[in-house]
Structures are given as structure tokens and as C-alpha cells.
Design a protein around this motif. Structure first.
Motif, PDB file in Angstrom:
ATOM      1  N   VAL A 162       0.861  -1.181   0.000  1.00  0.00           N
ATOM      2  CA  VAL A 162       0.000   0.000   0.000  1.00  0.00           C
ATOM      3  C   VAL A 162       0.893   1.225   0.000  1.00  0.00           C
ATOM      4  O   VAL A 162       1.820   1.334   0.807  1.00  0.00           O
ATOM      5  CB  VAL A 162      -0.917   0.035   1.239  1.00  0.00           C
ATOM      6  N   LEU A 163       0.614   2.154  -0.908  1.00  0.00           N
ATOM      7  CA  LEU A 163       1.426   3.348  -1.054  1.00  0.00           C
ATOM      8  C   LEU A 163       0.561   4.585  -0.818  1.00  0.00           C
ATOM      9  O   LEU A 163      -0.451   4.782  -1.491  1.00  0.00           O
ATOM     10  CB  LEU A 163       2.023   3.385  -2.461  1.00  0.00           C
ATOM     11  N   LEU A 164       0.987   5.409   0.154  1.00  0.00           N
ATOM     12  CA  LEU A 164       0.310   6.672   0.426  1.00  0.00           C
ATOM     13  C   LEU A 164       1.000   7.799  -0.323  1.00  0.00           C
ATOM     14  O   LEU A 164       2.229   7.912  -0.282  1.00  0.00           O
ATOM     15  CB  LEU A 164       0.339   7.004   1.921  1.00  0.00           C
ATOM     16  N   ASP A 311       5.364   3.934   2.116  1.00  0.00           N
ATOM     17  CA  ASP A 311       5.161   2.548   1.690  1.00  0.00           C
ATOM     18  C   ASP A 311       4.978   1.661   2.921  1.00  0.00           C
ATOM     19  O   ASP A 311       5.880   1.552   3.747  1.00  0.00           O
ATOM     20  CB  ASP A 311       6.370   2.095   0.880  1.00  0.00           C
ATOM     21  N   PHE A 312       3.807   1.014   3.026  1.00  0.00           N
ATOM     22  CA  PHE A 312       3.556   0.113   4.152  1.00  0.00           C
ATOM     23  C   PHE A 312       4.295  -1.219   3.990  1.00  0.00           C
ATOM     24  O   PHE A 312       4.330  -2.018   4.915  1.00  0.00           O
ATOM     25  CB  PHE A 312       2.056  -0.124   4.324  1.00  0.00           C
ATOM     26  N   THR A 333      -4.348  -1.337   4.708  1.00  0.00           N
ATOM     27  CA  THR A 333      -5.216  -0.692   3.717  1.00  0.00           C
ATOM     28  C   THR A 333      -6.174   0.296   4.369  1.00  0.00           C
ATOM     29  O   THR A 333      -6.731   1.158   3.681  1.00  0.00           O
ATOM     30  CB  THR A 333      -6.024  -1.735   2.924  1.00  0.00           C
ATOM     31  N   GLY A 334      -6.369   0.206   5.676  1.00  0.00           N
ATOM     32  CA  GLY A 334      -7.278   1.108   6.371  1.00  0.00           C
ATOM     33  C   GLY A 334      -6.812   2.545   6.397  1.00  0.00           C
ATOM     34  O   GLY A 334      -7.605   3.463   6.652  1.00  0.00           O
ATOM     35  N   PHE A 335      -5.516   2.778   6.120  1.00  0.00           N
ATOM     36  CA  PHE A 335      -4.991   4.143   6.108  1.00  0.00           C
ATOM     37  C   PHE A 335      -5.185   4.827   4.756  1.00  0.00           C
ATOM     38  O   PHE A 335      -4.747   5.964   4.571  1.00  0.00           O
ATOM     39  CB  PHE A 335      -3.501   4.128   6.474  1.00  0.00           C
ATOM     40  N   GLY A 336      -5.840   4.153   3.834  1.00  0.00           N
ATOM     41  CA  GLY A 336      -6.055   4.736   2.512  1.00  0.00           C
ATOM     42  C   GLY A 336      -4.910   4.376   1.584  1.00  0.00           C
ATOM     43  O   GLY A 336      -4.259   3.340   1.737  1.00  0.00           O
ATOM     44  N   VAL A 338      -3.007   3.704  -2.251  1.00  0.00           N
ATOM     45  CA  VAL A 338      -3.221   2.890  -3.450  1.00  0.00           C
ATOM     46  C   VAL A 338      -2.576   1.524  -3.248  1.00  0.00           C
ATOM     47  O   VAL A 338      -1.441   1.428  -2.781  1.00  0.00           O
ATOM     48  CB  VAL A 338      -2.601   3.575  -4.692  1.00  0.00           C
ATOM     49  N   ILE A 339      -3.302   0.477  -3.587  1.00  0.00           N
ATOM     50  CA  ILE A 339      -2.747  -0.876  -3.517  1.00  0.00           C
ATOM     51  C   ILE A 339      -1.930  -1.139  -4.783  1.00  0.00           C
ATOM     52  O   ILE A 339      -2.418  -0.967  -5.898  1.00  0.00           O
ATOM     53  CB  ILE A 339      -3.857  -1.930  -3.369  1.00  0.00           C
TER      54      ILE A 339
END
Length: 383
Positions: A162-164, A311-312, A333-336, A338-339
Motif C-alpha cells: 500500500v502506497l500513500l 510505503d507500508f 489498507t485502512g490508512f487509505g 493505493v494498492i
């Protein structure tokens, strides 16, 4: 691609910056302390920009040398992964690159292994039947292409993440979080959870706190972890002046309640982005939601540092409630954000017989750690 040229970097002041921390000289030197060696090259190809390529090398007796290229090569990333011509261009580039590398590497390299930063798509909508073969990057026939490019039996780097996007105001980032996640962040604050950051030279001082929590996490979740010295080495090397130009910052965040450590994370900030590397938590006071506040504080600090993304670093490939790591998928994914789905680890065998032997050994090792060892651990707990 025939005009591809590779030049070894003998000057340690490399002019071409690394596009990912795993390609940096800092990371290469860190892996060197773990028993690897490395070589760096400047690669030039017609129609593309020049880029730095870091090749990690590990001698694995009796097979020979494994050459590993994490998050490289850092080109052809903007192509549409759904187009057949993209797959063809990437495939041919890897094979051509490998052919050029072989004469420059140690004599007994038996495998060149890539973990490219190339995104791809999942063709199957059935999350229960997900397979990495659903990623159409490499057209495989029996696991082998005409160019001897193969999908590795298992991935080294997490291909799904997951990338913010940190190029947004904090209010917008918070609004992207699921309502329950915003509630948990505020709950932790309201209940008196305090997050303290130990950046740079301060990080190594709190490794013992982090590692106690990490051992507790490993026992609870049945995961394997490195020795404590591994994390000491990471923090110590990050403050070495030799890597000042790479602007890499390792920090440890610890969440406290009434001065008792409840959870901790290790992050890496660099010009290419922020990465959540490791996380640990206590079995106590989990209802105070310290992990949510830790992440939110790290996200804010990453933005202040100038990182463009957070990056998670690793989730299951799909929203599958039956996946053993489904809880991790939901949390991250709960933090918003893009997957992202990447193609994963790709192999180009250099010495076929040795590669086949190594593949068998690798699969047996994976079966031991992912199946038998976990079952034995569960059995020992019950007894």
C-alpha cells in the motif's frame, strides 16, 4: 535494447542516485555486514535514462554465487502493464541485461535474480484462487520462457503493498483513512498513549526496547525474526557520514502508556520515499490502539522530511479473509492509499543444473518454514 552498455562503478561517489533504498550503497553496505558482497554499475540503454544498478552477491555452497538485484532495474516502470508489448519489452530487457552482466560477475554465478519495481495487474477476480501466475508480465510455458526467464518459487521482496501519496495536506491524508482508523488514532491520543520518535543516532539506543516487543510479536504470530544485532547494525550504519549524500534516515517510534512501551516501528526515510520496515507490539493494552497512532505520527514526519510517498511494505495480494495475514491487509489498507501489485521475484538461471538443485533446496526450505515448523509450533503450544 542491443545498445545496452554497462560500466562498473569503481568510484564510491556514484553520480546516478538510487531510485529505491534497496538499490542504495547504504543498503548494499548493510547487507555486506550480513555476509553479502556487492557490485554497482551504471547502465545506459538507447531510448531510456541511465540508471544505477546494485547487484548483491552471496556465495551459497555448493551451488556457487547468487546475484540478486532488489527493486531493479529502475526503468520501464511507467509502461501500461496490461499491454502485451510491455511484457515483451520488459522480458527482453531483463534477458539482455543479464547477458551483459554475466561476464562482469564472479565466475561461478549460477543465478541472476531480479525483483523489479514493475507494477502489474491481477487478471483473476476470484480472490480465493489467486496465483502469481495471474500476473501477465512474463508469458510462461511450464514455468519457462524461450529466454530462460522464470518466476521464482517464492518472492523475496513483498510484491504487494500500500502506497500513500504524501503530496497532500494532512487533512486530506486523514480523510483517506477509514472512519474506524481515524477513531482509533483519536482514541489512542485520548487514552494517553504517547508516541516518541528516536531518529538517527538515537535509534540504536532503543533497539533493546524494540527487540523485546519484537520477540513478543514473533512468539504470538509465529514469525521468524533476525538477531538483535541485525537491527543494531541497521541503525549504526545509517548514521555513518559516508552515506550522507543518500539522505537516509532510520528512526524508531515507540508508543508508551504510563511510561510502559506498548508498540514500536522502524521506518526508513529517503528522497525516494518513506518505508515502514518493521513493527512490534506487546500483548498488553492492545485496546488502546497504539499501532494506529504510531503509523499516523510516522506518516506526518515522513511528509515533513520531504518524502513523496509512504510505503507500508507488504500485504497479502487480495482482500481474502481466509489468508493467514488478512489482519495485516486490513490494518495497512485502512490508512487509505493505493494498492500496488508488482510482478515479484524473477530468475534467470546461468548454470541450469546448479539452479535446478538450488530450486529444490529452496522449495524444501520454504516448505519447512511455512508448513512443518508452524505446525510443530502450534502442536507444542497445545501440549
Amino acid at each position: 535494447m542491443n545498445t545496452l552498455t554497462i560500466k562498473e562503478c569503481t568510484d564510491m561517489t556514484v553520480k546516478t542516485p538510487a531510485q529505491h533504498f534497496l538499490q542504495s550503497r547504504f543498503w548494499a553496505e548493510f547487507k555486506k555486514e550480513q555476509g553479502w558482497s556487492y557490485q554497482q554499475y551504471e547502465v545506459h540503454a538507447a531510448g531510456t535514462r541511465s540508471f544505477l544498478l546494485t547487484v548483491l552477491l552471496r556465495q551459497l555452497s555448493p551451488f556457487g554465487f547468487l546475484a540478486y538485484i532488489p527493486m531493479g532495474p529502475s526503468i520501464l516502470t511507467d509502461y501500461n502493464s496490461q499491454l502485451p508489448e510491455t511484457a515483451e519489452k520488459r522480458k527482453l530487457f531483463l534477458v539482455n541485461l543479464a547477458e551483459k552482466l554475466v561476464p562482469l560477475l564472479p565466475t561461478y554465478v549460477f543465478l541472476i535474480r531480479f525483483d523489479p519495481p514493475w507494477e502489474c495487474v491481477i487478471r483473476s477476480g476470484n480472490t480465493q484462487a489467486f496465483s502469481r501466475q495471474d500476473f501477465p508480465l512474463i508469458p510462461c510455458t511450464g514455468g519457462k520462457t524461450p529466454c530462460s526467464l522464470r518466476k521464482a518459487a517464492s518472492d523475496i521482496q513483498p510484491p504487494d503493498t500500500v502506497l500513500l501519496d504524501l503530496g497532500q495536506p494532512l487533512d486530506a491524508l486523514l480523510a483517506q483513512c477509514k472512519p474506524k482508523w481515524r477513531y482509533n488514532i483519536r482514541l489512542a491520543e485520548k487514552k494517553g498513549v504517547q508516541v516518541r520518535c528516536f531518529p538517527g543516532s538515537q535509534a540504536e539506543d532503543v533497539i533493546p526496547i524494540f527487540y523485546r516487543l519484537y520477540r513478543e510479536t514473533a512468539a504470538r504470530d509465529g514469525i521468524a525474526i533476525h538477531s538483535e544485532n541485525y537491527y543494531h547494525s541497521l541503525c549504526r550504519l545509517a548514521v555513518d557520514p559516508a552515506f550522507d549524500t543518500e539522505r537516509i534516515l532510520i528512526s524508531i517510534y515507540i508508543a508508551y502508556f504510563e511510561e510502559k512501551p506498548l508498540a514500536a516501528i522502524i521506518t526508513l526515510f529517503s528522497p525516494s520515499g518513506a518505508v515502514y520496515l518493521y513493527g512490534a507490539s506487546s500483548n498488553e493494552h492492545r485496546n488502546l490502539m497504539p499501532a494506529y497512532l504510531l503509523q499516523w505520527q510516522a506518516i506526518q514526519d515522513a511528509q515533513k522530511y520531504g518524502c513523496l510517498s509512504y510505503d507500508f511494505y507488504g500485504i497479502p495480494p487480495t482482500d481474502d479473509s481466509h489468508h493467514p495475514m488478512y489482519g495485516l491487509y486490513r490494518f495497512k489498507t485502512g490508512f487509505g492509499g493505493v494498492i500496488i501489485h508488482r510482478v515479484g521475484t524473477l530468475d534467470i538461471p546461468v548454470r541450469g543444473f546448479r539452479y535446478r538443485l538450488y530450486s529444490c533446496a529452496e522449495q524444501l526450505r520454504a516448505f519447512w518454514f511455512k508448513n512443518l515448523k508452524k505446525k510443530l509450533r502450534v502442536h507444542s503450544r497445545k501440549s
